[in-house]
Design a protein around this motif. Structure first.
Motif, PDB file in Angstrom:
ATOM      1  N   ILE A   1      -5.155 -20.464 -46.083  1.00 27.10           N
ATOM      2  CA  ILE A   1      -5.707 -19.457 -45.176  1.00 27.10           C
ATOM      3  C   ILE A   1      -7.231 -19.507 -45.160  1.00 27.10           C
ATOM      4  N   THR A   2      -7.850 -19.586 -46.325  1.00 25.70           N
ATOM      5  CA  THR A   2      -9.316 -19.548 -46.376  1.00 25.70           C
ATOM      6  C   THR A   2      -9.956 -20.839 -45.875  1.00 25.70           C
ATOM      7  N   SER A   3      -9.259 -21.953 -45.995  1.00 26.41           N
ATOM      8  CA  SER A   3      -9.828 -23.216 -45.515  1.00 26.41           C
ATOM      9  C   SER A   3      -9.880 -23.269 -43.993  1.00 26.41           C
ATOM     10  N   ARG A   4      -8.998 -22.493 -43.352  1.00 28.16           N
ATOM     11  CA  ARG A   4      -8.921 -22.434 -41.889  1.00 28.16           C
ATOM     12  C   ARG A   4      -8.703 -23.806 -41.252  1.00 28.16           C
ATOM     13  N   GLU A   5      -8.080 -24.705 -41.990  1.00 29.79           N
ATOM     14  CA  GLU A   5      -7.786 -26.035 -41.467  1.00 29.79           C
ATOM     15  C   GLU A   5      -6.460 -26.002 -40.714  1.00 29.79           C
ATOM     16  N   GLU A   6      -6.487 -26.481 -39.494  1.00 31.35           N
ATOM     17  CA  GLU A   6      -5.292 -26.498 -38.649  1.00 31.35           C
ATOM     18  C   GLU A   6      -4.140 -27.267 -39.304  1.00 31.35           C
ATOM     19  N   LYS A   7      -4.477 -28.298 -40.061  1.00 32.10           N
ATOM     20  CA  LYS A   7      -3.434 -29.131 -40.665  1.00 32.10           C
ATOM     21  C   LYS A   7      -2.613 -28.370 -41.704  1.00 32.10           C
ATOM     22  N   MET A   8      -3.103 -27.216 -42.164  1.00 27.98           N
ATOM     23  CA  MET A   8      -2.384 -26.422 -43.157  1.00 27.98           C
ATOM     24  C   MET A   8      -1.330 -25.514 -42.523  1.00 27.98           C
ATOM     25  N   LEU A   9      -1.432 -25.266 -41.221  1.00 26.12           N
ATOM     26  CA  LEU A   9      -0.533 -24.324 -40.556  1.00 26.12           C
ATOM     27  C   LEU A   9       0.942 -24.704 -40.647  1.00 26.12           C
TER      28      LEU A   9
END
Length: 70
Positions: free
Chosen positions: A32-40
């Motif tokens: 959540i904190t990284s806000r990287e799309e690949k984590m979604l």
């Protein structure tokens, strides 16, 4: 197990298998904190695990929280 041959859902579950509560919390917080799309997609898999293993009351609470905050 060859992760390259797994689908995304299986890969996330494989990577999280055996994780402590602290590890799971860190994974979610970091995603959540990284806000990287690949984590979604990984968060989606974890949501699926939650949903499939939650009571109707827990699911309704989740829905209420989302509905009130989007």
């Amino acid at each position: 197990m060859n992760i390259a041959s797994l689908d995304l859902r299986q890969a996330v579950l494989h990577n999280m298998h055996g994780s402590s509560e602290s590890d799971v919390r860190h994974t979610i917080t970091d995603a959540i904190t990284s806000r990287e799309e690949k984590m979604l997609p990984g968060l989606g898999v974890l949501l699926e695990v939650f949903w499939k293993n939650s009571s109707a009351e827990e699911q309704n609470r989740f829905i209420t929280i989302v509905q009130q905050n989007v």
